[in-house]
Scaffold this active site. Structure first.
Site, PDB file in Angstrom:
ATOM      1  N   LYS A 146      15.814-105.438  19.220  1.00  0.00           N
ATOM      2  CA  LYS A 146      14.687-106.551  19.189  1.00  0.00           C
ATOM      3  C   LYS A 146      13.727-106.343  20.292  1.00  0.00           C
ATOM      4  CE  LYS A 146      13.569-110.355  19.938  1.00  0.00           C
ATOM      5  NZ  LYS A 146      12.087-110.543  20.625  1.00  0.00           N
ATOM      6  N   GLU A 153      19.485-107.411  32.812  1.00  0.00           N
ATOM      7  CA  GLU A 153      18.438-107.040  33.892  1.00  0.00           C
ATOM      8  C   GLU A 153      17.409-107.970  33.935  1.00  0.00           C
ATOM      9  OE1 GLU A 153      19.276-104.354  35.258  1.00  0.00           O
ATOM     10  OE2 GLU A 153      20.705-103.496  33.833  1.00  0.00           O
ATOM     11  N   CYS A 201       9.269-106.199  36.966  1.00  0.00           N
ATOM     12  CA  CYS A 201      10.261-106.841  37.359  1.00  0.00           C
ATOM     13  C   CYS A 201      10.643-106.454  39.236  1.00  0.00           C
ATOM     14  CB  CYS A 201      11.751-106.597  36.925  1.00  0.00           C
ATOM     15  SG  CYS A 201      12.106-104.818  36.770  1.00  0.00           S
ATOM     16  N   GLU A 234       9.068-115.748  40.508  1.00  0.00           N
ATOM     17  CA  GLU A 234       8.421-114.650  40.061  1.00  0.00           C
ATOM     18  C   GLU A 234       7.235-114.939  39.263  1.00  0.00           C
ATOM     19  OE1 GLU A 234      10.475-112.579  36.603  1.00  0.00           O
ATOM     20  OE2 GLU A 234      10.358-110.813  37.606  1.00  0.00           O
TER      21      GLU A 234
HETATM   22  P1  NAD Z   1      11.639-113.005  28.376  1.00  0.00           P
HETATM   23  O1  NAD Z   1      13.210-113.386  28.770  1.00  0.00           O
HETATM   24  O2  NAD Z   1      10.974-114.039  28.018  1.00  0.00           O
HETATM   25  O3  NAD Z   1      11.972-112.193  26.919  1.00  0.00           O
HETATM   26  C1  NAD Z   1      12.735-111.063  26.960  1.00  0.00           C
HETATM   27  C2  NAD Z   1      13.208-110.593  25.585  1.00  0.00           C
HETATM   28  O4  NAD Z   1      14.139-111.957  25.238  1.00  0.00           O
HETATM   29  C3  NAD Z   1      11.982-110.651  24.342  1.00  0.00           C
HETATM   30  O5  NAD Z   1      12.401-109.756  23.442  1.00  0.00           O
HETATM   31  C4  NAD Z   1      12.077-112.200  23.969  1.00  0.00           C
HETATM   32  O6  NAD Z   1      11.822-112.322  22.566  1.00  0.00           O
HETATM   33  C5  NAD Z   1      13.698-112.381  24.017  1.00  0.00           C
HETATM   34  N1  NAD Z   1      14.129-113.829  24.053  1.00  0.00           N
HETATM   35  C6  NAD Z   1      13.231-114.755  24.644  1.00  0.00           C
HETATM   36  N2  NAD Z   1      14.192-116.142  24.442  1.00  0.00           N
HETATM   37  C7  NAD Z   1      15.424-115.793  23.745  1.00  0.00           C
HETATM   38  C8  NAD Z   1      16.491-116.428  23.226  1.00  0.00           C
HETATM   39  N3  NAD Z   1      16.164-117.809  23.190  1.00  0.00           N
HETATM   40  N4  NAD Z   1      17.368-115.915  22.819  1.00  0.00           N
HETATM   41  C9  NAD Z   1      17.178-114.603  22.447  1.00  0.00           C
HETATM   42  N5  NAD Z   1      16.258-113.839  22.825  1.00  0.00           N
HETATM   43  C10 NAD Z   1      15.172-114.379  23.385  1.00  0.00           C
HETATM   44  O7  NAD Z   1      11.184-112.115  29.339  1.00  0.00           O
HETATM   45  P2  NAD Z   1       9.704-111.544  29.374  1.00  0.00           P
HETATM   46  O8  NAD Z   1       8.581-112.388  29.661  1.00  0.00           O
HETATM   47  O9  NAD Z   1       9.418-110.603  28.104  1.00  0.00           O
HETATM   48  O10 NAD Z   1       9.658-110.356  30.263  1.00  0.00           O
HETATM   49  C11 NAD Z   1       9.467-110.579  31.701  1.00  0.00           C
HETATM   50  C12 NAD Z   1      10.853-110.715  32.339  1.00  0.00           C
HETATM   51  O11 NAD Z   1      11.399-109.449  32.412  1.00  0.00           O
HETATM   52  C13 NAD Z   1      10.585-110.848  33.938  1.00  0.00           C
HETATM   53  O12 NAD Z   1      11.393-111.848  34.407  1.00  0.00           O
HETATM   54  C14 NAD Z   1      10.956-109.583  34.128  1.00  0.00           C
HETATM   55  O13 NAD Z   1      11.269-109.363  35.869  1.00  0.00           O
HETATM   56  C15 NAD Z   1      12.126-108.934  33.672  1.00  0.00           C
HETATM   57  N6  NAD Z   1      12.341-107.589  33.633  1.00  0.00           N
HETATM   58  C16 NAD Z   1      13.419-107.178  34.407  1.00  0.00           C
HETATM   59  C17 NAD Z   1      13.671-105.794  34.295  1.00  0.00           C
HETATM   60  C18 NAD Z   1      14.812-105.465  35.153  1.00  0.00           C
HETATM   61  O14 NAD Z   1      15.404-104.126  34.797  1.00  0.00           O
HETATM   62  N7  NAD Z   1      15.609-106.088  35.689  1.00  0.00           N
HETATM   63  C19 NAD Z   1      12.779-104.781  33.812  1.00  0.00           C
HETATM   64  C20 NAD Z   1      11.660-105.490  33.205  1.00  0.00           C
HETATM   65  C21 NAD Z   1      11.423-106.699  32.987  1.00  0.00           C
END
Ligand code: NAD
Length: 496
Positions: free
Chosen positions: A189, A265, A300, A399
Site C-alpha cells: 500500500k 520504521e 527520516c 520532526e
Molecule cells: P504517514 O505515517 O502519514 O504515512 C505512511 C503510510 O501510512 C502511508 O502509506 C499512509 O497512507 C499510511 N497510513 C496513514 N494513516 C494510516 C492509518 N490510519 N492506517 C494505516 N495506514 C495509514 O507518514 P508519511 O507522512 O507518509 O511519511 C513521513 C514519515 O515517515 C516521517 O515520520 C518519517 O520520519 C517516516 N520515515 C521513516 C523512515 C525509517 O526508515 N525510519 C524512512 C522514511 C520515512
C-alpha cells in the site's frame, strides 16, 4: 534540446496508469472509486488513481494467500527465484527514466536524485536480496544421539507493506526485497501522496517472471486501504515505514486483529554533535548541510538538530549558512536542481508553521525562513537554519520533515550527550571529533540505531537501518531484515 526541456517534454507526454495491480494485472477499484493526483512541482494534474477500500485489500490479500498456499513462488528452486529477482532489478534499471520521472512528478524531488539515487538504490536492493536468498542456511541444534533437531527459516506467508512518500520506491524495495527473497507474497500500500511508481514496479516484477499474486499493489488512503490491510486477519506481518503516530496505530491494529507481527520504521530528530577538536569544520558543515537539505529535508534520518561546542559555534553556523544557500529551490525537472518541491500543500503549511514557531520561540533565523517559487504553482521552501535553539523548543522536539535545521550550543561532552539523547526518537546520530577516545565514548552513549563518526552520508544495503525508542522496532536492509520476514521452525526427529 537542453536536458531541462527534454524532461519537461517527456513529463508532458506521460499518462500514468493509476489502477491497482492484483493477481498479475491492472484493475480498477472494486467500487470504481478514484482520487486525483496533482504534482507538487507545479500543480499539474497527474490523473486519477484507484482509491482502494477494504474490498480491494481483501481481493489482494486473497490473491497473495492463494499464491503462497500453492507455492508458485516459494516452491520454485532458489536458483530460479534468484534469476527472477535479478531480472526484476535489471528491468527497474532499464525503466530508469520513466520511474525517475514518475517519482519526481509525484512527490517533487529533483530529477537528478530520482535517477541517480532512487532508481539505483531500488534496483540494487532487489539484486542484493536476490543474491542473499540462497545463502541463508538453517541450523542443526546440539542434541543427544537419539534425536535430531533442525532449525529452519520458513517464509511467513502474506506480508503487508505500508510505505511513505519521501522515497516511495526505495522504501517499498526495503520491504519487497527481503520479503520476496524469503519466499513470501506481498501486498503493498503506497502512500496516497506518491502512488505511481509502486504499480509500475509490480508490472516490471511480473515481466521479470514473478508469478501473479505474489506481489499486489493497492493504492489508497491510510485510513481506508492502509487500515484495512493492517487489520486483515490473513496478513502475517506488516512492514511499516511512516510517522510515529501511525506506527502506534499499526500496533493497535495488530492487537485488534490477529496479532500479526508489526515492524515499525518511524520518525526521527537526529542529532549531530560537533566538538571543537574536529579538524575540518568545512567538511563537517558541507556534510551536515548536504544530509539535512537532501530530499528537501524530507528524510527520516535528516540531521535536524546540530549540537555545536560553544567556542566554535559562531564559525560553524557561518559555514552551515554558506552551504545552505547553495541549495536554492529550483524546478525539479531541471537536472541542475538540488532542492525540489515539498510533497503537497499540507506539508508546505506544516513546514511554514514550524518556521513561525521557531521565530516565536526566540530562535534566530540565520538563513532562509520563507516560502519560495510561489509563481510556479508548486510548494517550495528555502533551506533554513535557526541558531540559538534550545532543546525544549517545538522546532527541536518535533520532526519537521522539511528543510529546517536547528543549531543548539553545548559546553561539555556530558551536556552534548544529554541533549542528543533528550528526545523521544532514536534513529541516527553523528559525532564529529578527532579524539579517538571521545568518538568511541560518545558513540557508545548515544541511544540511536545508527551512529556516524566524522561523516553522515555513508549508507549501504549491507547494514541494518532502524531506530531505538519511538523511531521504531524494526530493521530494514541487511540479512537482519531478511530474517524478519521468516518464521523459525524447529523440527525434532527421534532417531532409533
Ligand atoms: P504517514 O505515517 O502519514 O504515512 C505512511 C503510510 O501510512 C502511508 O502509506 C499512509 O497512507 C499510511 N497510513 C496513514 N494513516 C494510516 C492509518 N490510519 N492506517 C494505516 N495506514 C495509514 O507518514 P508519511 O507522512 O507518509 O511519511 C513521513 C514519515 O515517515 C516521517 O515520520 C518519517 O520520519 C517516516 N520515515 C521513516 C523512515 C525509517 O526508515 N525510519 C524512512 C522514511 C520515512
Amino acid at each position: 534540446m537542453n536536458q531541462s526541456k527534454l524532461w519537461a517534454a517527456r513529463a508532458a507526454e506521460l499518462r500514468p496508469d493509476g489502477r491497482a495491480f492484483i493477481e498479475g494485472r491492472r484493475v480498477a477499484a472494486v467500487d470504481g472509486l478514484t482520487f486525483d493526483r496533482q504534482s507538487p512541482i507545479d500543480g499539474r494534474p497527474l490523473g486519477a488513481v484507484a482509491r482502494g477500500q477494504a474490498a480491494d485489500i481483501d481481493a489482494a490479500v486473497q490473491s497473495a494467500r492463494r499464491a503462497f498456499e500453492d507455492r508458485r513462488w516459494t516452491g520454485m528452486p532458489p536458483a530460479s527465484r534468484k534469476k527472477v529477482l535479478h531480472r526484476f532489478s535489471a528491468l527497474i534499471l532499464a525503466a530508469r527514466d520513466e520511474l525517475a520521472l514518475l517519482e519526481t512528478l509525484d512527490m517533487g524531488k529533483p530529477i537528478q536524485y530520482a535517477l541517480e539515487e532512487d532508481v539505483a538504490a531500488t534496483a540494487s536492493c532487489i539484486a542484493w536480496y536476490a543474491e542473499a536468498l540462497d545463502k541463508v542456511y538453517g541450523e542443526i541444534a546440539p542434541t543427544a544421539d537419539d534425536a535430531l533437531a533442525l532449525i529452519a527459516r520458513e517464509p511467513m506467508g502474506v506480508i503487508g507493506a505500508v510505505v511513505p512518500w519521501n522515497y516511495p520506491m526505495v522504501m517499498a524495495a526495503w520491504k519487497l526485497g527481503p520479503a520476496l527473497a524469503a519466499g513470501n507474497s506481498v501486498v503493498l500500500k503506497p502512500s496516497e501522496k506518491s502512488p505511481l511508481t509502486a504499480m509500475r514496479l509490480a508490472e516490471l516484477a511480473m515481466e521479470a517472471g514473478l508469478p501473479p499474486g505474489v506481489f499486489n499493489v493497492v493504492p489508497g488512503f491510510g485510513h481506508e486501504a492502509g487500515e484495512a490491510l493492517a487489520l486483515h486477519m490473513d496478513v502475517d506481518a506488516i512492514g511499516f515505514t511512516g510517522s510515529t503516530r501511525v506506527g502506534r496505530l499499526m500496533l493497535a491494529y495488530a492487537g485488534q486483529s490477529n496479532l500479526k507481527r508489526v515492524y515499525n520504521e518511524l520518525g526521527g530528530k537526529s542529532a549531530v554533535l560537533v566538538f571543537d577538536d574536529h579538524k575540518d569544520l568545512e567538511r563537517a558543515a558541507r556534510t551536515v548541510a548536504g544530509s539535512m537539505f537532501y530530499n528537501q529535508g524530507e528524510s527520516c534520518n535528516a540531521p535536524s538538530r546540530v549540537l555545536v561546542q560553544a567556542d566554535i559555534a559562531e564559525d560553524f553556523v557561518q559555514l552551515l549558512a554558506a552551504e545552505a544557500r547553495s541549495f536554492a529551490p529550483g524546478d525539479p525537472l531541471d537536472p541542475e536542481t538540488e532542492l525540489g518541491a515539498l510533497v503537497d500543500e499540507q506539508q508546505l503549511r506544516t513546514v511554514l508553521g514550524y518556521l513561525a514557531a521557531g521565530r516565536e520561540a526566540g530562535a534566530r533565523c540565520v538563513t532562509g525562513g520563507e516560502q519560495a517559487r510561489q509563481d510556479s504553482g508548486g510548494y517550495y521552501v528555502q533551506p533554513t537554519i535557526f541558531d540559538g535553539v534550545t532543546n525544549s523548543m517545538k522546532i527541536a522536539r518535533e520532526e519537521i520533515f522539511g528543510p529546517v535545521m536547528s543549531v543548539l550550543r553545548f559546553q561539555s561532552e556530558e551536556e552534548a550527550i544529554a541533549l542528543a539523547n533528550d528526545t523521544p526518537y532514536g534513529l541516527q546520530a553523528s559525532v564529529w571529533s578527532h579524539d579517538l577516545n571521545r568518538a568511541h565514548r560518545v558513540s557508545r552513549a548515544l541511544r540511536a540505531g545508527t551512529v556516524h563518526v566524522n561523516q553522515y552520508d555513508e549508507d549501504d544495503i549491507t547494514v541494518p537501518f532502524g531506530g531505538y525508542k519511538q523511531s521504531g522496532n524494526g530493521r530494514d536492509k541487511s540479512l537482519h531484515a531478511f530474517e524478519k520476514y521468516t518464521e523459525l521452525k524447529t523440527t525434532w526427529i527421534s532417531l532409533d
